[in-house]
Design a protein around this motif. Structure first.
Motif, PDB file in Angstrom:
ATOM      1  N   SER A 128       0.835  -1.210   0.000  1.00  0.00           N
ATOM      2  CA  SER A 128       0.000   0.000   0.000  1.00  0.00           C
ATOM      3  C   SER A 128       0.868   1.258   0.000  1.00  0.00           C
ATOM      4  O   SER A 128       0.492   2.260  -0.616  1.00  0.00           O
ATOM      5  N   VAL A 129       2.011   1.216   0.650  1.00  0.00           N
ATOM      6  CA  VAL A 129       2.945   2.356   0.614  1.00  0.00           C
ATOM      7  C   VAL A 129       3.455   2.562  -0.810  1.00  0.00           C
ATOM      8  O   VAL A 129       3.533   3.698  -1.294  1.00  0.00           O
ATOM      9  N   LEU A 130       3.774   1.471  -1.480  1.00  0.00           N
ATOM     10  CA  LEU A 130       4.257   1.574  -2.866  1.00  0.00           C
ATOM     11  C   LEU A 130       3.176   2.143  -3.782  1.00  0.00           C
ATOM     12  O   LEU A 130       3.481   2.847  -4.742  1.00  0.00           O
ATOM     13  N   VAL A 131       1.908   1.862  -3.468  1.00  0.00           N
ATOM     14  CA  VAL A 131       0.806   2.452  -4.238  1.00  0.00           C
ATOM     15  C   VAL A 131       0.724   3.951  -3.943  1.00  0.00           C
ATOM     16  O   VAL A 131       0.639   4.771  -4.857  1.00  0.00           O
ATOM     17  N   ARG A 132       0.765   4.306  -2.668  1.00  0.00           N
ATOM     18  CA  ARG A 132       0.655   5.731  -2.291  1.00  0.00           C
ATOM     19  C   ARG A 132       1.791   6.571  -2.854  1.00  0.00           C
ATOM     20  O   ARG A 132       1.616   7.750  -3.116  1.00  0.00           O
ATOM     21  N   THR A 133       2.956   5.971  -3.029  1.00  0.00           N
ATOM     22  CA  THR A 133       4.106   6.722  -3.544  1.00  0.00           C
ATOM     23  C   THR A 133       4.224   6.624  -5.065  1.00  0.00           C
ATOM     24  O   THR A 133       5.212   7.089  -5.629  1.00  0.00           O
ATOM     25  N   GLY A 134       3.237   6.028  -5.707  1.00  0.00           N
ATOM     26  CA  GLY A 134       3.198   5.996  -7.161  1.00  0.00           C
ATOM     27  C   GLY A 134       4.140   4.998  -7.817  1.00  0.00           C
ATOM     28  O   GLY A 134       4.345   5.037  -9.024  1.00  0.00           O
ATOM     29  N   GLN A 135       4.681   4.079  -7.047  1.00  0.00           N
ATOM     30  CA  GLN A 135       5.600   3.096  -7.611  1.00  0.00           C
ATOM     31  C   GLN A 135       4.894   1.826  -8.057  1.00  0.00           C
ATOM     32  O   GLN A 135       5.503   0.975  -8.704  1.00  0.00           O
ATOM     33  N   LEU A 136       3.640   1.708  -7.685  1.00  0.00           N
ATOM     34  CA  LEU A 136       2.863   0.509  -7.966  1.00  0.00           C
ATOM     35  C   LEU A 136       1.409   0.936  -8.118  1.00  0.00           C
ATOM     36  O   LEU A 136       0.930   1.786  -7.365  1.00  0.00           O
ATOM     37  N   SER A 137       0.716   0.379  -9.087  1.00  0.00           N
ATOM     38  CA  SER A 137      -0.708   0.698  -9.227  1.00  0.00           C
ATOM     39  C   SER A 137      -1.504  -0.124  -8.209  1.00  0.00           C
ATOM     40  O   SER A 137      -1.053  -1.193  -7.764  1.00  0.00           O
TER      41      SER A 137
END
Length: 170
Positions: A128-137
């Protein structure tokens, strides 16, 4: 770059989806200074000796050992968890790490209480952090979480389901 100390359980979770694109283990190793205690590497080697999906995951993590730092640490003889978790918690506290990555869901309360100034995160939370930081959809994160959950038998885990609901489209 924030320092992240990882336990074997979470590294195996990330290793399960390492062949996927996007690769969350690669994203983690790029985004954070990852430090792993020697005891965790020993656990990964033991897991890599099994004949199951976890073997492949542990091997995938060990194949990237040059991307993280391995540090010895003295075990706390009074800490009631296995050697890898014991060493990882001790190392996180010694290094004043920003994050401690661990998927030991049955002991999260104890681990959380044992960390001085380090934030406890699990693999679902990291996704979820990777999603929030735009690194993962969000779509990729849900797909990766589904694959990890199937391999790790996380079905019905309320913590995982909570993170999954956060990853749902609005």
């Amino acid at each position: 770059m924030s320092r992240l100390v990882a336990d074997a359980s979470a590294l195996v979770s990330l290793g399960i989806v390492t062949p996927d694109d996007p690769d969350p283990l690669a994203l983690c190793l790029t985004r954070y200074e990852v430090v792993v205690p020697t005891a965790v590497v020993e656990e990964l080697r033991e897991i890599a000796s099994y004949d199951d999906v976890h073997r492949q995951a542990a091997s995938a993590v060990l194949d990237r050992a040059d991307s993280f730092t391995i540090r010895p640490v003295a075990l706390d003889a009074e800490f009631p968890l296995d050697d890898g978790e014991n060493a990882a918690v001790t190392l996180a506290n010694e290094l004043d790490a920003a994050l401690f990555l661990c998927d030991e869901f049955t002991q999260l309360g104890l681990i959380h209480a044992s960390l001085a100034d380090t934030r406890l995160v699990t693999t679902p939370t990291l996704l979820s952090v990777l999603v929030r930081t735009g690194q993962l959809s969000a779509t990729d994160a849900r797909s990766l979480l589904d694959e990890i959950s199937d391999a790790r038998s996380w079905g019905g885990n309320s913590y995982v389901e909570r993170v999954r609901s956060v990853l749902e489209e609005p």
